[in-house]
Design a protein around this motif. Sequence first.
Motif: not given
Lengths: 417, 509
Positions: A210, A234, A254
């Motif tokens: 990420l 996401l 995230c």
Amino acid sequence: MVSFDVIAEAGEARRGQLQINDRALETPHLFPVVNFYGGGNEPALFGGGIHRTVKEFMVNHPPTTGGTDYSDLFGGVMTSISSLTDYGIREKKLEEYLDNEIREWGKFSDYDGMIFADSGGYKILKQGGELEGEDFTKDISQDKALDMQLDLGPDIVVNLDHPIHPDDEFEERIEKMEKTAVNARQLAERRDEVDGACYLTVHGYYEAMLERSFDAIEDELDRPIPEVFDGIALGSLVPRKDNVEVLIEAVSDCRLEMQQRGYNDLPLHVFGISGNAMPLLVAVGADTFDSASYLHQAINGKYCVNLFETVPVEEADFHACDCRICNDGLHRDRMRNRLDDLYQKDILGSVAAHNLAIQQRELRRFRQLIAEADEDQIAAYLEEAVKDQKGFRKFAYKLINERIKPYFDDDGETSYA
Amino acid sequence: MHKTPKVNEVNEFIEIASDFEDPLEVIREALSNSYDAEATWVEIEIKQDDEGRNTLIIKDDGHGMDEQDLESFFDLGNSNKHDAIGYKGHGTKIYYKSDEIRVESVKDGNHIESVMEQPWETLNNHELPTYSIDTEETDETTGTRIEVHGFRAGQGFDPEQLTYNKIEHYIKWKTIGGSTAWHFDDDFHEFDIKVTLSPQIDDTRKPIETTNKLEFPDENLYPDGEFVAERMCKHFPPRELTVTLDDGRELTIEVVGMVGGKEARNELPTYGKHSAQFGIWLAKDHIKVERYNDAIGADNEFFHFFFVANCQSLELSANREKIRNKSGDVYQAITNELERFMTKVCQEEWYRDYIARRKLEDKKRSVQSQESSLQDRLVKTKEQGGLSPSNPAEVIAALERYSANGSPETVEIADFRMDEEVNAIVNTDDGYKNAALQAKLSDFFEDETPLTHIDRFICWKLGDLDALTKIERASYLGEPIRFDFSNNEVMYGDGDAKTIPILELADKV
């Protein structure tokens, strides 16, 4: 005007209000996937079958709903430009659809929920970057995708992305992330054309991945992400949807990445995931979801007993369900196929509405628990939800133990019931 | 007309007494009876005479027995105990497998003495044995002494079989002597236990002196040192789990336990394999009965755990060795709740650290053994003076060395697949060729691999020439074959024979 206000927090779970112009949405929220244009014409709500029935619930069509308004189940919906060609339409039809924004059609004019227009990156990537109709193919660039999204009259748009896959080689993944970043920049350049929210897609299954995805976008943009984008979406989780451990890690990391980069005030949307993982993902910081599972389950004759279990609709005990659909005699009769001249769309349309009601009910409960800011109640809710799910509950217990409250404190005191 | 079913009393006595298969069960019954009699101590003595006859003496300071209690002691299924371990009235019938039972007891100022002669022989003669009773007043303190002569213990009490260690383990694992009730009950009834074996049986240590508490080894959460996982130990505090059945009944499960490495577990009186002793025990009256290791799940190894889950709603077989109501909803509810509980234990941070630590230490051990293996290999390599391939990968290394050192021909590996019969494609001066690459040529023929698609053999050595000659003298897969070692060729097939060149590297590298 776009804003996202966190109203309450419990641990990492948060309850928020997403305001886009004059429309507001309470989060956590599930955007049910709706196919607005399914090949037909306006009088038939642009397409038949169960998709039409679902839209009839959405726009409160009394012959379908029986007079009760269920449109609140569709407070915000997800639709994708790639779904425009799901029924192999001709180019002329596509142009006709895109000539008017969704709400400009009389049939949809009363629909006042939010419309999240996805770019459909996954499907478009699979089709080699094209949208295929019966008599045409269109190369879909970021600009073209945005044009089509805007033609729908959306409240939220998102950049065209290049979703990654767990089997991608490292170089392949980097290439996809860089392409997504370029698209994000191109969307940023046209930010002013969007009268609503712009979401930014990121991809990855864990922190390092990420981090790379965020870095690629930041390197491409000439402004900080929050100055352009109103939310983070996401993606790429659908291939791992059955591995809840991966989902938890991805969403949690995230969120962490967003915190570290100062984007924590942005809402986090999780593409393509709903059902049993949803409460756990809310617990680690997801704000919104989208999914067509309510519909696909219904198409397969499956009736949701709760977030974890489905039974064939013929075996369902409607009286054991507290949702409004199951408490309505008309829908019980439809789902039981007890009325004359019922089509499958009538039977399964009510099942789809029920399935959606179950998912929305769980999120509603979760919103209440977060509002009370009581982590113990959230832990108890999660425990109760997973207590009979043998393979699943260890992930919930791990999450509770690590993030909400330890089951066994070092001093021997217990938080266990 | 109504008829009353009859009971064959003699057979029932024999059946129940015979149900107790393990002679050590006599210890369990003795401890349970003393516990029920609220004794503060119990002493058990086991003796064996020169002819192998066993005598058991059990003494306690419990509340003693009167004539009615004595009836319960000798009768079958006539217990006057309620809410006690021995409520069924079966346990003491184990003593019937003997030549004589003598009971002396003091209760309420009366001393009672009772003798039953030849109980086992009498039963086997299809008669019910009788017992005498003599009562007199006394000022002695309360208590009971039971002496069982000629106890039929099979080989269980033989010196070769019976040891203090075995008994101590049995007490802690199978009797009230291993009770976990003290974790849950502030008024826990603690008593001292002493077991003495005659020197003929075991003279290796002092008599066992313990209490009826099962105490886990000391906690050792994060010991210092390089290899410490085996010493790590954590207690999981007592929990009362409540389960409500569909019919509204509530069950309580009292769970307590520990997780630990082998060294920590060995601080308990273990006997035999840990895999047979550790895991999740279901218990009634806080006496462990059976394990339910499924509660831990397949992701975890059960022998790290020692948990006792006590539930009074479990129903046991007559000899208390098995749970009887396994097919019912009670058992299902208990095991379901235990599974949930153990899932939580397995997600606990220390447990995960412990498992990670074990894994890490295993890796470290493997590195240590790798070091020693590498040293051995180095010595061997030096002895043999360098590369001596024993597998195809090493043959590739030899081939590369051959090519790098100015070989007269080009032979480069273009593709290699270990598991394929024709495992290599080589780039040569004549283009790409299919090759069979082996440490020894003879290995290839042992596997009876067809030669149809093979253009070249590449080997370190030819291998067992006698084996190849034997093949040559018979045939290979139904076709004639000839090995021409002077020209390094294999001729295969009838008539238009195929010639396959052999590249032997040993004398070229």
